[in-house]
Design an enzyme around this catalytic site. Structure first.
Site, PDB file in Angstrom:
ATOM      1  N   LYS A  32       0.816  -1.202   0.000  1.00 11.29           N
ATOM      2  CA  LYS A  32       0.000   0.000   0.000  1.00 11.29           C
ATOM      3  C   LYS A  32       0.859   1.266   0.000  1.00 11.29           C
ATOM      4  CE  LYS A  32      -1.134   1.211   3.884  1.00 11.29           C
ATOM      5  NZ  LYS A  32      -1.542   1.894   5.106  1.00 11.29           N
ATOM      6  N   THR A  33       1.804   1.312   0.920  1.00 11.74           N
ATOM      7  CA  THR A  33       2.660   2.495   1.000  1.00 11.74           C
ATOM      8  C   THR A  33       3.460   2.659  -0.275  1.00 11.74           C
ATOM      9  OG1 THR A  33       2.867   1.989   3.333  1.00 11.74           O
ATOM     10  CG2 THR A  33       4.293   3.692   2.472  1.00 11.74           C
ATOM     11  N   ASP A 223      -4.227   8.227   2.826  1.00  6.67           N
ATOM     12  CA  ASP A 223      -3.845   6.912   3.332  1.00  6.67           C
ATOM     13  C   ASP A 223      -4.829   6.495   4.433  1.00  6.67           C
ATOM     14  OD1 ASP A 223      -2.363   4.685   3.718  1.00  6.67           O
ATOM     15  OD2 ASP A 223      -0.748   5.666   4.828  1.00  6.67           O
ATOM     16  N   GLU A 224      -4.954   5.209   4.674  1.00  9.55           N
ATOM     17  CA  GLU A 224      -5.792   4.714   5.784  1.00  9.55           C
ATOM     18  C   GLU A 224      -7.187   5.325   5.751  1.00  9.55           C
ATOM     19  OE1 GLU A 224      -4.492   2.393   7.527  1.00  9.55           O
ATOM     20  OE2 GLU A 224      -2.371   2.786   7.900  1.00  9.55           O
ATOM     21  N   GLN A 257      -9.209  -3.303   8.273  1.00 12.87           N
ATOM     22  CA  GLN A 257      -8.264  -2.752   9.239  1.00 12.87           C
ATOM     23  C   GLN A 257      -8.772  -1.467   9.883  1.00 12.87           C
ATOM     24  OE1 GLN A 257      -3.943  -3.053   8.242  1.00 12.87           O
ATOM     25  NE2 GLN A 257      -4.689  -3.751   6.256  1.00 12.87           N
ATOM     26  N   ARG A 613       0.690  -8.068  11.381  1.00 14.01           N
ATOM     27  CA  ARG A 613       1.953  -7.324  11.496  1.00 14.01           C
ATOM     28  C   ARG A 613       3.136  -8.262  11.325  1.00 14.01           C
ATOM     29  NH1 ARG A 613       0.492  -3.581   9.593  1.00 14.01           N
ATOM     30  NH2 ARG A 613      -1.411  -4.790   9.339  1.00 14.01           N
TER      31      ARG A 613
END
Length: 750
Positions: A32-33, A223-224, A257, A613
DNA sequence: GAAGTGATGTTTTTT
DNA sequence: ACATCACTTC
């Protein structure tokens, strides 16, 4: 364009997406990043000026990482991209345009403590009791009002909200809210929500300003996105959703998430985004390949999340092969859990040659860190605890910063309250109360009120001295650079002296903290010394202090320590080996979330975030008993453990029915655990075809099925419409519960 | 006005 | 268990 070759097909499509709206649904570890940063780099490559791009994240850490990665591709031009958190970017805009909404550009930012303290003063001044008006409830309600764009005036007109307050026995809430907003404004202060709310107000109030920023930032990335709240989405739309706009907005998110619903975040924004931008050809990119974790981990995560009802359908697949199964550690007590987890860390370090920095311990609540810290210390393993009290929240640091704030903005009431008698200068509660009362009556700030009053000579002297001191600091802050001013203030305020006199261990550490604050300021000066443009004033330095957290300290790259943090704080991070601890009912899921299905679903997503994670090794632990509120409590293993297919768990061939049985524990057992052993409960079976009935259909006398509590009989219903509450006796639990029908998912059986 | 004392509630997560 | 706060005493 070499970087395009590092991407898979969908990633490349998202990165090379140029104009028009786009939604990227990105599973954990799906790059994603990378997509975000490469897209920005790509835009720049294609000739979009960097200063036309705004990228919003949730944490400073994510922003910093993004900037660094863009810079690696494009070089220093990256600096001109506005990348930062919602709060910090918005603060930046607000400082430039503050006058339009009647704020000074030197406005200070109230953190949570300041807000609470302000609310206390308000309750005091309005003669309302703190027992009746809980500070945290007030804060939450004010926050949610602001986040939903309900001004004090609208609030008062809203019959439903007012009725809620009357019912909850807080009839004067709207007065408190209105006073809170007025005082923040008077003090030239914004709380966290104001940084969003006031920006919305600004864009609303001044179409020219809105236009200016729309032209300035034709490209917006977020983002997010699953963690944005209603207000953030409204602002987003102000930026890109207007007649004639290209609507160059790309948002990245993962509904699975979403872990900030408790503070107003809603995945509804993702759904609305698709709807709102549909006429403009919103593109959907789904990143479903997980490059981070091995198969057992990914599959376990996939499976857990299926227990949640609503989600955007997707199948996350690992590209990394089977890997290791998940390890489960069961302990009798919290102490034993700490010991066994750290033993496992030692073992992993030896056997797998993992470095400390490869390992993280993730917990639900910050209070859980202590036991792991103790055990890590015993083994001489370096560690760092993130979260909890951040550096900037320590008392001595806040005290000094309060002086800084006053030097920049003397109207800042909360800063003034904090230090008017620290160090002690003979201005006590009585005096402060008098000033407060007068200020409230005059609708002015404390700073404005003090000169208008007179006191007994001794008190008057003290006050005059304080006013002179602050005026002196104001002058210094204007004339000197941040470091010189800070040093001057630290000395002249008497804080240095106060701490020097304290030779206790805590006193020494407080002194150290003050010194490292000053060091930080010195660094702030040095870092940009060559940059002529850069504002090196104290005002510039303290601007965003309130927005910094523990995660934001820059740490030496080569530091090797085990990471301890809450699951929330770990969002966006990854580690080769992860320990998720405290998997017990009441703790994870948290007792605070357990009374609603939505709450449980959020906890489940949190668990999903926790386990994803991990790259290669995942260990989950739980304790059957632990101390809470100073008392030993016994808890069942978390329901989430039962949701993991045993095939992914080491040594568990059969369903995990008897997690609670006492047969596997060994080391470190102390005390008497008869009660724990006797508490075995079978999980309540929920059929696959569970279909909740409409809540309006539910009537007294019916047999119903509840997702968590199983079958039950509706004994009574009270309340009307949205507020109907059912009293249900659940057969398996052998107890009755009261359930709000609006939220409950119940299936009528007969 | 300061310092000490007992009572009380608190803890889910963060910008 | 811990911190905060109202209340007492000096």
């Amino acid at each position: 364009m070499q970087y395009l070759e590092e991407l898979n097909e969908v990633q490349r499509q998202a990165v090379t997406h140029m104009e028009g709206p786009a939604l990227v649904v990105a599973g954990p570890g799906s790059g994603k990043t990378r997509v975000l940063t490469y897209r920005i780099a790509h835009l720049i490559d294609r000739g979009i000026p960097p200063h036309n791009i705004m990228a919003l994240t949730f944490t400073n850490k994510a922003a910093r990482e993004m900037k660094e990665r863009i810079e690696r591709i494009t070089g220093p031009k990256a600096y001109n991209v506005w990348a930062g958190t919602f709060h910090s970017i918005f603060a930046r805009i607000l400082r430039r345009e503050a006058e339009i909404i009647g704020y000074p550009s030197s406005f200070t930012i109230y953190d949570t403590d300041d807000s609470k303290s302000l609310l206390k003063s308000i309750l005091n001044d309005l003669h309302l009791s703190k027992d009746q008006y809980n500070i945290n409830t007030l804060r939450a309600r004010i926050s949610s009002a602001k986040t939903n764009l309900i001004t004090p005036r609208l609030y008062e007109k809203n019959e439903e909200l007012m009725a809620q307050d009357r019912a909850a026995k807080r009839p004067h809430f709207h007065k408190i809210y209105s006073e809170y907003v007025a005082r923040c404004k008077r003090s030239g202060a914004m709380d966290f929500d104001d940084l969003l709310y006031r920006l919305y107000e600004l864009l609303q109030k001044s179409p020219e300003t809105a236009d200016k920023y729309r032209k300035r930032f034709p490209f917006l990335l977020i983002d997010e996105f699953q963690d944005t709240n209603f207000l953030q989405y409204q602002i987003t739309k102000k930026f890109v959703h207007y007649p004639g706009s290209q609507r160059n907005i790309l948002v990245v998110g993962d509904d699975a998430q979403s872990i900030y619903a408790f503070r107003g975040a809603t995945i509804q924004n993702i759904l609305d985004f698709q709807k709102d931008f549909k006429p403009y050809g919103v593109k959907l990119y789904k990143l479903e390949k997980n490059y981070r974790s091995t198969e057992h981990i990914v599959q376990a995560a996939n499976q857990i999340i299926t227990y949640n009802k609503r989600q955007i359908p997707k199948t996350i697949q690992s590209v990394r092969g089977a890997g290791n199964k998940i390890k489960l550690i069961k302990a009798m007590t919290d102490n034993e859990e700490g010991k066994r987890v750290v033993d496992a860390i030692v073992e992993q370090k030896n056997r797998l040659h993992l470095r400390n920095r490869d390992i993280a311990i993730l917990y639900r609540t910050n209070a859980q860190s202590r036991i792991f810290e103790e055990n890590l210390r015993q083994h001489n393993i370096p560690y760092r605890v993130f979260g909890g009290l951040s550096f900037y929240q320590r008392k001595e640091v806040k005290d000094l910063i309060a002086y800084f704030r006053l030097a920049i903005n003397p109207q800042d009431d909360e800063a003034l309250r904090r230090v008017i008698n620290y160090p002690k200068r003979g201005i006590g509660k009585t005096t402060l109360d008098k000033i407060s009362a007068q200020a409230a009556a005059d609708q002015q700030t404390l700073w404005q009120t003090i000169p208008k009053m007179s006191f007994a000579p001794r008190t008057q002297n003290a006050l005059d001295g304080f006013v002179a001191l602050i005026n002196n600091f104001r002058q210094t802050a204007l004339e000197e650079n941040a470091y010189k001013a800070a040093l001057h203030i630290a000395r002249r305020s008497g804080i240095m002296q106060q701490l020097k006199n304290d030779t206790s261990i805590e006193g020494l550490s407080r002194m150290e903290n003050i010194n490292s604050l000053l060091d930080g300021i010195s660094e702030f000066i040095a870092q940009d010394e060559d940059n002529e443009e850069k504002d090196l004033s104290l005002a510039a330095y303290i601007q965003n202090i309130a927005l910094l957290t523990d995660l934001d300290q820059n740490l030496p790259e080569d530091d090797d320590f085990v990471t301890l943090m809450s699951v929330h704080a770990a969002k966006g991070l990854e580690f080769p080996s992860v320990f998720v601890v405290g998997l017990e009912e009441q703790l994870f899921p948290s007792f605070m979330a357990m009374d609603s299905p939505e709450g449980i679903e959020e906890e489940r997503r949190l668990f999903y975030v926790a386990i994803t994670r991990s790259e290669s090794y995942l260990t989950i632990s739980y304790a059957l008993s632990r101390y809470r509120y100073g008392q030993m409590r016994y808890n069942d293993p978390s329901r989430f453990l039962l949701e993991i297919d045993p095939q992914h768990i080491e040594g568990a061939a059969q369903p995990m029915a008897n997690l609670n049985a006492q047969n596997t524990s060994r080391a470190g057992v102390r005390g008497n655990f008869k009660r724990a052993a006797g508490k075995l409960k079978t999980p309540i079976k929920v059929p696959q075809d569970f279909r909740p009935s409409p809540s309006a259909a539910i009537q007294a006398g019916m047999e119903v099925l509840h997702l968590q509590f199983g079958k039950g009989k509706v004994l009574a219903i009270d309340g009307a419409r949205d507020k109907r509450v059912a009293t249900i006796f659940f057969h398996q639990l052998k107890e009755q519960k009261r359930i709000m029908l609006k939220f409950a998912k119940l299936q009528i059986l007969s």
